[in-house]
Design an enzyme around this catalytic site. Structure first.
Site, mmCIF file in Angstrom:
data_model
loop_
_atom_site.group_PDB
_atom_site.id
_atom_site.type_symbol
_atom_site.label_atom_id
_atom_site.label_comp_id
_atom_site.label_asym_id
_atom_site.label_seq_id
_atom_site.Cartn_x
_atom_site.Cartn_y
_atom_site.Cartn_z
ATOM 1 N N LYS A 15 0.833 -1.212 0.000
ATOM 2 C CA LYS A 15 0.000 0.000 0.000
ATOM 3 C C LYS A 15 0.872 1.270 0.000
ATOM 4 C CE LYS A 15 -2.149 -1.095 3.870
ATOM 5 N NZ LYS A 15 -1.527 -2.374 4.276
ATOM 6 N N ARG A 90 -9.233 0.682 8.577
ATOM 7 C CA ARG A 90 -8.808 -0.695 8.849
ATOM 8 C C ARG A 90 -9.960 -1.505 9.420
ATOM 9 N NH1 ARG A 90 -3.223 0.207 8.336
ATOM 10 N NH2 ARG A 90 -1.977 -1.129 9.637
ATOM 11 N N ARG A 129 11.792 -5.496 4.533
ATOM 12 C CA ARG A 129 11.477 -4.067 4.398
ATOM 13 C C ARG A 129 12.381 -3.207 5.279
ATOM 14 N NH1 ARG A 129 5.433 -1.934 4.874
ATOM 15 N NH2 ARG A 129 5.496 -2.646 7.025
ATOM 16 N N ARG A 162 11.542 -1.547 10.735
ATOM 17 C CA ARG A 162 10.508 -1.132 11.678
ATOM 18 C C ARG A 162 10.396 -2.171 12.785
ATOM 19 N NH1 ARG A 162 5.278 0.267 8.085
ATOM 20 N NH2 ARG A 162 4.302 -0.726 9.887
ATOM 21 N N ARG A 173 0.107 -8.871 13.591
ATOM 22 C CA ARG A 173 -0.535 -7.905 12.690
ATOM 23 C C ARG A 173 -1.329 -8.628 11.600
ATOM 24 N NH1 ARG A 173 4.358 -4.868 10.648
ATOM 25 N NH2 ARG A 173 2.948 -3.584 9.436
HETATM 26 P P1 AMP Z 1 1.073 0.519 8.930
HETATM 27 O O1 AMP Z 1 2.235 1.425 8.691
HETATM 28 O O2 AMP Z 1 -0.116 0.872 8.101
HETATM 29 O O3 AMP Z 1 1.440 -0.941 8.866
HETATM 30 O O4 AMP Z 1 0.605 0.796 10.455
HETATM 31 C C1 AMP Z 1 1.480 0.579 11.554
HETATM 32 C C2 AMP Z 1 0.686 0.532 12.836
HETATM 33 O O5 AMP Z 1 0.008 1.768 13.060
HETATM 34 C C3 AMP Z 1 -0.425 -0.517 12.887
HETATM 35 O O6 AMP Z 1 0.059 -1.810 13.234
HETATM 36 C C4 AMP Z 1 -1.333 0.071 13.972
HETATM 37 O O7 AMP Z 1 -0.793 -0.102 15.261
HETATM 38 C C5 AMP Z 1 -1.272 1.563 13.640
HETATM 39 N N1 AMP Z 1 -2.298 1.927 12.639
HETATM 40 C C6 AMP Z 1 -2.079 2.378 11.371
HETATM 41 N N2 AMP Z 1 -3.233 2.633 10.735
HETATM 42 C C7 AMP Z 1 -4.215 2.330 11.610
HETATM 43 C C8 AMP Z 1 -5.633 2.360 11.541
HETATM 44 N N3 AMP Z 1 -6.280 2.766 10.431
HETATM 45 N N4 AMP Z 1 -6.324 1.955 12.630
HETATM 46 C C9 AMP Z 1 -5.710 1.573 13.753
HETATM 47 N N5 AMP Z 1 -4.372 1.495 13.899
HETATM 48 C C10 AMP Z 1 -3.626 1.874 12.837
#
Ligand code: AMP
Length: 225
Positions: A15, A90, A129, A162, A173
């Site tokens: 994404k 999400r 990554r 990360r 996750r």
């Molecule tokens: P990502 O970079 O999209 O993988 O997001 C990293 C982390 O941020 C996730 O594992 C959640 O802890 C938090 N996070 C990101 N987007 C959301 C969302 N839309 N709703 C809830 N938590 C989020």
């Protein structure tokens, strides 16, 4: 035309990388909730302190807080050619929140794009990554290497893994995503805006698939691209 897209899909589906290409190739602005949260954590803001325990353990930040933060962010930005949301919504609760926000502005979503990827590919992408600690740009140890080892091509910042890409957190996750994805996809399917996109292969291939879809729907007309 100002295009409004959301990118859905499990962690590692691509994404963030696709959002960056949409920005470069089509001039769409992007907002990533994950990046927004990581930034706030880095800057030790009040919001950063509120979300850090969720982000570091791979759990979802509560809907109410995410929707509030995104509504504030989206109201502030100029949409221009369009906007792509990466990692939001999400959950169905967040999708409802976004829906209400867009309805109030009479600016409905064009598409919710689900990036489909087999699990083995997700794990391989996440384990390799690396992200720039300064600007958040994504790299991969095998498929998307920087020009200078360990340093970002764009800003020269250090590339790191990360914390939530470590194997234990990745499993959590992916499990959370599996539970939330089905009702979320159903929400968008019922509203006739759900599109599935094959997320396998390199970013050039994935972007070509998406461009074909956008052309087919007539959404690139007048965009000059
Ligand atoms: P990502 O970079 O999209 O993988 O997001 C990293 C982390 O941020 C996730 O594992 C959640 O802890 C938090 N996070 C990101 N987007 C959301 C969302 N839309 N709703 C809830 N938590 C989020």
């Amino acid at each position: 035309m100002s295009l409004r897209l959301v990118l859905l899909g499990p962690p590692g589906a691509g994404k963030g990388t696709l959002a960056a290409v949409l920005n470069k190739e089509l001039g769409l602005g992007s907002v990533s909730t994950g990046e927004l949260f990581r930034n706030e954590i880095r800057r030790r803001t009040t919001l950063g302190r509120q979300v850090t325990r969720y982000v570091s353990s791979g759990r979802l930040v509560p809907d109410e807080l995410v929707v509030k933060v995104m509504a504030r962010r989206l109201s502030r930005r100029r949409v221009g050619r369009g906007v792509v949301l990466d990692g939001f919504p999400r959950t169905v609760g967040q999708a409802r929140g976004l829906d209400a926000f867009l309805k109030a502005r009479a600016t409905p979503l064009h598409a919710a794009l689900y990036l489909d990827c087999p699990i083995a590919l997700l794990i391989s992408r996440l384990s390799g990554r690396r992200v720039c600690q300064r600007c958040g740009r994504n790299y991969h140890t095998r498929t998307m290497r920087p020009k200078r080892a360990g340093l970002c091509d764009a800003c020269g910042g250090p590339l790191i893994m990360r914390k939530d890409d470590q194997a234990k957190t990745v499993a959590k996750r992916l499990e959370i995503d599996r539970a939330k994805a089905k009702p979320l996809l159903e929400f968008y399917r019922q509203r006739h805006v759900l599109y599935r996109l094959d997320g396998r292969g390199g970013i050039v291939q994935v972007f070509q698939r998406l461009r074909r879809l956008l052309n087919h729907e007539g959404w690139l007309k007048n965009s000059g691209r």
